[in-house]
Design an enzyme around this catalytic site. Structure first.
Site, PDB file in Angstrom:
ATOM      1  N   GLY A 180       0.798  -1.321   0.063  1.00  0.00           N
ATOM      2  CA  GLY A 180      -0.285   0.637  -0.124  1.00  0.00           C
ATOM      3  C   GLY A 180       1.034   1.531  -0.120  1.00  0.00           C
ATOM      4  O   GLY A 180       0.650   1.815   0.402  1.00  0.00           O
ATOM      5  N   ASP A 206       3.272   8.491  -0.765  1.00  0.00           N
ATOM      6  CA  ASP A 206       3.662   7.068  -1.356  1.00  0.00           C
ATOM      7  C   ASP A 206       4.952   6.962  -0.128  1.00  0.00           C
ATOM      8  O   ASP A 206       6.113   7.603  -0.118  1.00  0.00           O
ATOM      9  CB  ASP A 206       4.491   7.814  -2.574  1.00  0.00           C
ATOM     10  N   ARG A 213       6.909   4.907   1.279  1.00  0.00           N
ATOM     11  CA  ARG A 213       8.305   3.212   0.528  1.00  0.00           C
ATOM     12  C   ARG A 213       9.087   4.264   0.826  1.00  0.00           C
ATOM     13  O   ARG A 213       9.557   5.615   0.062  1.00  0.00           O
ATOM     14  CB  ARG A 213       8.378   3.558  -0.232  1.00  0.00           C
ATOM     15  N   LYS A 248      11.661   6.822  -7.568  1.00  0.00           N
ATOM     16  CA  LYS A 248      12.985   5.538  -8.027  1.00  0.00           C
ATOM     17  C   LYS A 248      13.765   5.820  -9.288  1.00  0.00           C
ATOM     18  O   LYS A 248      14.643   5.670  -8.694  1.00  0.00           O
ATOM     19  CB  LYS A 248      11.750   4.376  -8.637  1.00  0.00           C
TER      20      LYS A 248
END
Length: 139
Positions: A31, A64, A66, A92
């Site tokens: 998620g 986000d 992450r 990224k």
């Protein structure tokens, strides 16, 4: 989940790496880093009309959450110096370009939109800036 393109992207990545060689770094950050339970809570909010970004923020999270630095550390630990990066995510790309790992090429992970994921893909493109071409009609 049929609501996203993650499974198809993983399968496509494994196919490309199987043919060309390479390394797959898989981080368990469900998620967008909020965990599976909160991902399910976000789905409820999405069913009420929010997009994935709005739902994560409503739950008190970043769009986000992450941590890409973990993947960079793994690549460093196994001696990777340069990559052909399989991604649509500009964050990224930027994170790797700021690291000591050289990005020689970005290879897009193109999946066909479906009726279940078209809203999610549109949000990824328009809100999160993902490098997606989603002009074709969903299947």
């Amino acid at each position: 989940s049929h609501r996203c393109d993650c499974g198809e992207q993983l399968a496509l990545s494994k196919n490309i790496i199987g043919k060309e060689g390479g390394v797959l770094v898989y981080l368990r950050q469900e998620g967008r880093g909020i965990g599976i339970l909160n991902k399910l809570r976000a789905y409820v909010l999405q069913d009420e009309g929010m997009d994935t970004a709005e739902a994560n923020e409503k739950l008190g999270f970043e769009v986000d959450k992450r941590d890409i630095s973990i993947a960079i550390q793994i690549l460093n630990d196994i001696g990777v110096k340069s990559v052909k990066l399989l991604t649509n995510n500009p964050e990224k790309i930027e994170a790797l370009e700021k690291s000591n790992i050289i990005v020689t090429e970005r290879i897009p992970l193109t999946v066909k939109p479906t009726k279940d994921n078209i809203r999610y893909l549109t949000t990824k493109k328009e809100v999160m800036g993902h490098l997606l071409d989603i002009n074709e009609e969903p299947s």
